[in-house]
Structures are given as structure tokens and as C-alpha cells.
Design an enzyme around this catalytic site. Structure first.
Site, PDB file in Angstrom:
ATOM      1  N   SER A   1       0.716  -1.504  -0.098  1.00  0.00           N
ATOM      2  CA  SER A   1       0.052   0.181  -0.117  1.00  0.00           C
ATOM      3  C   SER A   1       1.026   1.235   0.085  1.00  0.00           C
ATOM      4  O   SER A   1       1.822   1.361   0.894  1.00  0.00           O
ATOM      5  CB  SER A   1      -0.917  -0.015   1.081  1.00  0.00           C
TER       6      SER A   1
ATOM      7  N   VAL B   1      13.246   3.848  11.932  1.00  0.00           N
ATOM      8  CA  VAL B   1      14.463   4.028  13.045  1.00  0.00           C
ATOM      9  C   VAL B   1      15.579   3.265  12.342  1.00  0.00           C
ATOM     10  O   VAL B   1      15.662   2.591  11.591  1.00  0.00           O
ATOM     11  CB  VAL B   1      13.869   3.374  14.165  1.00  0.00           C
TER      12      VAL B   1
ATOM     13  N   ALA C   1      19.439  -2.512  13.437  1.00  0.00           N
ATOM     14  CA  ALA C   1      20.769  -3.428  13.722  1.00  0.00           C
ATOM     15  C   ALA C   1      20.538  -4.727  13.279  1.00  0.00           C
ATOM     16  O   ALA C   1      19.484  -5.129  13.221  1.00  0.00           O
ATOM     17  CB  ALA C   1      21.291  -3.319  14.941  1.00  0.00           C
TER      18      ALA C   1
ATOM     19  N   LYS D   1      28.911  -3.159  12.000  1.00  0.00           N
ATOM     20  CA  LYS D   1      28.378  -3.486  13.329  1.00  0.00           C
ATOM     21  C   LYS D   1      29.370  -4.778  13.691  1.00  0.00           C
ATOM     22  O   LYS D   1      29.379  -5.658  13.099  1.00  0.00           O
ATOM     23  CB  LYS D   1      27.114  -3.632  13.536  1.00  0.00           C
TER      24      LYS D   1
ATOM     25  N   PRO E   1      30.942  -9.589  21.368  1.00  0.00           N
ATOM     26  CA  PRO E   1      31.520  -9.513  19.861  1.00  0.00           C
ATOM     27  C   PRO E   1      30.973 -10.379  18.812  1.00  0.00           C
ATOM     28  O   PRO E   1      30.460 -11.472  19.502  1.00  0.00           O
ATOM     29  CB  PRO E   1      32.998  -9.651  19.960  1.00  0.00           C
TER      30      PRO E   1
ATOM     31  N   GLY F   1      15.114  -9.596  14.701  1.00  0.00           N
ATOM     32  CA  GLY F   1      13.863  -9.419  13.918  1.00  0.00           C
ATOM     33  C   GLY F   1      14.419  -9.711  12.271  1.00  0.00           C
ATOM     34  O   GLY F   1      13.595 -10.463  11.836  1.00  0.00           O
ATOM     35  N   ILE F   2      15.480  -9.123  11.875  1.00  0.00           N
ATOM     36  CA  ILE F   2      15.684  -9.208  10.364  1.00  0.00           C
ATOM     37  C   ILE F   2      16.208 -10.603  10.319  1.00  0.00           C
ATOM     38  O   ILE F   2      16.096 -11.358   9.382  1.00  0.00           O
ATOM     39  CB  ILE F   2      16.717  -8.209   9.934  1.00  0.00           C
TER      40      ILE F   2
END
Length: 519
Positions: free
Chosen positions: A42, A50, A53, A81, A104, A355-356
Site C-alpha cells: 500500500s 528507526v 541493527a 557493526k 563481539p 528481527g531481520i
């Protein structure tokens, strides 16, 4: 592949476009286009911008879809990162003892002698005062000196130190969309207004006022937390895990750097506060920050005030956004001919950037489990659902470990997190075992884990967990001391050799001719 000829991805953003790109690239690896991937999104529904990371697996995913690293860096305002710096998680500011520790991405060194260093660190054979992460990997030192994890000459997605990225979510989605169209993904701009079910309960079509009824053999639900297809139409329930993970809101704020040449931290900062924690992510042109908190332990106004105080003078000049979420997941993200990916399938608070990575895993499973016959759909869904549910539960254990091991007693939030009734039994059992031996790979089922044993070790001992072991079982003290010394020396040399993070990003992010006019 005779059965699935058309896949419809409903919803854009990172989840929709990353899934569409991976399916288009993986399922159409030959000249003959076996599967048509269509994405409908849509134009009136925006994307949350935002700072995002990621997890190191993002490099394999972007490589798999054929994206160029410089294109990604330029288009997504991305930076590197190397891990997460946890500030004040063990104890509150001002209390005696270390104020931070580092998680790390690089695995602990074993050296030429292939010795496991953790037992020797526990027995005190590392240099006095060294944290576990700084004793067994040079990444803590390198990242702490704002160095990059690779050189400009290194191949795409490769480098001497394991790494992930920070990026702008809105810009990343745009880069993926442009790339997806090159891979043959068909884009439709339309708003889903309803779902039509077939007599057998499958989705027959999604309905849109702009493009009419859209039908496919398989539907991918990337409609966000609402889960319009899998939840709304197919009734897949959401399992709320806020009984374990308390944070359920975030107030986000973008701030500029104090100067154009200010260092860009090559890691995420997670700064513990009284009712949650603050993220601080460095992009190329700005910092993305936010306070993730429990609405049961503080108010929205108080949370915004805490974030602005953390940011100082720059935090007073910019507007903030309030985000609401629930930590949990759908135990049945694949129902009949529909698969939920991204927020539609679940979300666990962003503490370790899962999440990703869960989107990547879901897209991978769909591509490689894709049923070749209608009768396979139920069996395939069962395998997919089991894999995702197990992954979610193991992540919940890992995230909870950060909280329940804290020594903080300065607020009800931290006290409640230490309550044994809020700690899953699976985690309690692990922690009990690790009182007398360190975590081992045999404690984990690899296909169900997002985090390798090393990550559990970094958090466990960063949080100052006490493990008592029998010194008589570990007799290679000299080998261990030699390797600790080698790591310390290598860290200094690597810090001198690797470029500064900002310097590398600025060189890598010079806009190539193929992108001029796009960004």
C-alpha cells in the site's frame, strides 16, 4: 516445482522485499522463470525509519540475492557493526565494578594449539582484570578503538572480523525494492481491503480496490503485527511472551553527529535504564536512538524524558516517536497456503537484533521447503512451524538471560526480571548446569539456535556469572597464557592495520555511477 507457479507477497518494507528478493533469486536461478513473485504494498502505509541493527547472517543473505556491498552501503545509509556494548546492565551507574561489557561477533580464538580458553579464563590464567570477550578475541579492542572490521580491498561481504550492519530501514527497503525489480519481482501498489477464502479454507484471493482480486498459489503475509492474512483471515493465534520479556514500548529519536568528522561507533550501544534500555546506533549521517521500556514500570512521558536526558543537548531539538509492540510469536505462522514472515509471524524485543535474522531464516525455509504437490502443504507447514517455534523459544531464553542475571536492584523492573517465576524452565536448567561447567555446544541443538555457544558465553560472563570448575582437569596453563598474550598483541596490530570506521564507510559509500540519481 510444478505446483507453486505464483507467490504473492502481501506487504513491503524489509520483510516483504527481502523475502521477495530471496525467493525470486533462489527459485529462478535458471534462465527459465519457474515461479513468478509478485509483491503488493500500500502506498499509504509507511515504514518505520528507526536505525536498524542486524545479525552477521545478513551478509550471506545480501550476497545470496546478488546485491553489491557498495550499493547497499550507499542506498541504505549503512555502517558496520561488530557487536553490542552493554552499559550498566550488571550494576547501575556509580556502583563499584566494571560499567560495561562487550558481545563481539567473532568467535573465541583457539590458536595453533586449538585450546579452548574459557576454562582457563575462569581459572584466572588471563591477564588480571580482562573481561572474557577481551581475553579471547581481538574484536573488543578493535571495535573499542572505532576501527572497521575490514579493508576496502576485501571482497564484498568479507573481512578479517565477523560483522553485521546498521542501516536506515526506509532506505534499505527502497534499495531492496529496486533490486527486486531487477530480479523479476512484479510490484503492485494497492491496499488490501479483504481476503476471500476457498471452500477448503485456503486463501483464494486478496482483495484490493486498486487492482481487484489477486490470486496466487502461495501467499506470504508481511502485513506487520496485524497479520491480516494469517491472523485475521486464517485465525492463527499469537502467543504473548510478555510474561518473560517485559518491555513492550519504545520511544525513538534521531539526532545528528556533533561534527561531520565525529567517530561512528562500529557497534550497537545498549545502555540499561531503570525500566528497560536505550539503543544508540551510528549511521552515516545521524544516530538512531530509542528507549525500549516496560509500560508496566514507567510512563510514556517519563520514558521520553529519560531518552532526552541520555542524549543531552541534541536530544532537546528533535521530535520523538512512540512505538508499541508485544514480544511473542504465532506458533503456526504457516497455515494452509499462507506463510507469515516478519512482524506478522512474531516479534521479540530488539535487544540482540533478531528481527531481520528471523526474516532471513523464514525466507530460506520457504524457498527450500517449497511444496511440490498440494498434499505436501500440510507436511511442509508442520516442519516450518516447528523450526520457527523452537527458534523463538531459544531466543527468548537468550534474551531473558541478559535481564535475570543483572545485579541491579535500583528499580522494580530489574527486581521483577530476577523473579524465578518469570524465567523459563529451560533457561533455569541451563543456568543450574553452568554453575559447575561452562556452556558447551552439546547444550544446544544447532538448527534451533540463533546464537552460537560463544554468544551465550559472552553474555553469561559479561554479566559476571560464577562458574566453579575443577582446576585439575585443565593442565595446559602455559598454552593458554601464551594464547592470551598472542590475542592481546594481535589486537593492537589489527587496530593499527584496520582503517577507522568512519574513514572506511566514507570511502566505501562513494556513490557509484550505477546509483547516481537513485539516492
Amino acid at each position: 516445482m510444478a505446483y507453486i507457479k505464483h507467490i504473492l507477497v502481501v506487504g513491503g518494507g524489509t520483510a516483504g522485499w527481502l523475502t521477495a528478493c530471496y525467493l525470486a533469486r533462489t527459485l529462478n536461478s535458471t534462465d527459465a522463470r519457474a515461479v513468478q513473485v509478485t509483491l503488493v504494498e500500500s502506498p499509504s502505509i509507511g515504514i518505520l525509519g528507526v536505525g536498524e541493527a542486524t545479525f552477521p547472517s545478513i551478509r550471506s543473505m545480501l550476497s545470496a540475492i546478488g546485491m553489491d556491498e557498495r550499493t547497499f552501503l550507499v542506498g541504505a545509509d549503512a555502517t558496520y557493526k561488530q557487536g553490542i556494548r552493554f552499559e550498566h546492565w550488571v550494576r547501575p551507574p556509580g556502583a563499584p565494578g566494571p560499567g560495561h561489557y562487550f558481545h563481539p561477533f567473532s568467535a573465541p580464538s583457539t590458536g595453533a594449539s586449538r585450546i579452548e580458553l574459557l576454562p582457563y579464563w575462569l581459572l584466572g590464567h588471563a591477564p588480571t582484570g580482562q573481561s572474557f570477550a577481551s581475553a579471547v578475541t581481538m574484536q573488543d579492542y578493535v571495535a573499542g578503538h572505532d576501527r572497521a572490521p575490514k579493508h576496502e580491498r576485501d571482497p564484498d561481504w568479507q573481512g578479517p572480523l565477523n560483522h553485521a550492519f546498521h542501516f536506515d530501514a526506509v532506505r534499505f527497503a527502497a534499495v531492496l525494492a529496486a533490486h527486486g525489480k531487477k530480479l523479476g519481482v512484479r510490484q503492485l501498489e494497492a491496499t488490501v481491503s479483504g481476503v476471500r477464502l476457498a471452500e477448503n479454507g485456503d486463501i483464494a484471493a486478496v482483495l484490493t480496490p486498486e487492482a481487484g482480486a489477486l490470486s496466487a498459489d502461495l501467499y506470504i503475509d508481511c502485513t506487520g503485527q496485524k497479520g491480516v492474512l494469517v491472523g485475521g483471515a486464517l485465525g492463527s493465534a499469537f502467543l504473548d511472551r510478555s510474561d518473560v520479556l517485559f518491555v513492550d514500548r519504545a520511544v525513538a529519536l534521531q539526532v545528528p553527529y556533533p561534527a561531520p568528522d565525529a567517530p561512528i561507533r562500529p557497534y550497537t550501544v545498549s545502555h540499561a535504564a531503570q525500566a528497560g534500555w536505550i539503543w544508540d546506533i551510528g549511521l552515516q549521517q545521524r544516530r538512531g536512538t530509542g528507549y525500549v521500556y516496560s509500560s508496566a514500570h514507567t510512563s510514556d512521558d517519563q520514558a521520553e524524558a529519560v531518552l532526552r536526558t541520555y542524549l543531552g543537548v541534541h536530544g532537546q531539538e528533535h521530535s520523538a516517536r512512540l512505538l508499541k509492540f508485544k514480544s511473542g510469536y504465532r506458533p503456526r505462522p504457516w497455515v494452509r497456503n499462507c506463510v507469515a514472515i516478519g512482524l506478522a509471524g512474531g516479534f521479540l524485543e530488539p535487544l540482540e537484533s533478531t528481527g531481520i535474522a528471523l526474516i532471513e531464516l523464514s525466507a530460506y525455509l520457504v524457498a527450500h521447503l517449497l511444496p511440490g504437490d498440494p498434499d505436501d502443504m500440510v507436511r511442509t507447514a508442520h516442519v516450518f512451524n516447528h523450526a520457527l517455534s523452537e527458534r523463538y523459544e531459544r531466543i527468548i531464553d537468550f534474551l531473558k538471560m541478559h535481564y535475570c542475571l543483572s545485579q541491579r536492584e535500583d528499580s522494580a523492573f530489574w527486581q521483577d526480571n530476577r523473579n524465578p517465576e518469570t524465567i523459563p524452565e529451560t533457561l533455569r536448567n541451563k543456568l543450574a548446569s553452568w554453575r559447575h561447567r561452562p556452556p558447551h555446544r552439546l547444550d544446544f541443538v544447532a538448527d534451533h539456535e540463533m546464537f552460537l555457544p560463544a554468544s551465550w558465553q559472552y553474555i553469561l560472563y559479561g554479566m559476571e556469572y560464577r562458574t566453579t570448575i575443577d582446576a585439575s582437569l585443565y593442565l595446559r596453563m602455559e598454552d593458554a597464557r601464551r594464547e592470551f598474550a598472542n590475542i592481546a598483541s594481535a589486537a593492537v596490530l589489527a587496530s593499527r592495520d584496520l582503517p577507522g570506521h568512519r574513514a572506511l564507510v566514507e570511502r566505501m559509500a562513494k556513490i557509484p555511477s550505477s546509483l547516481r540519481g537513485f539516492v
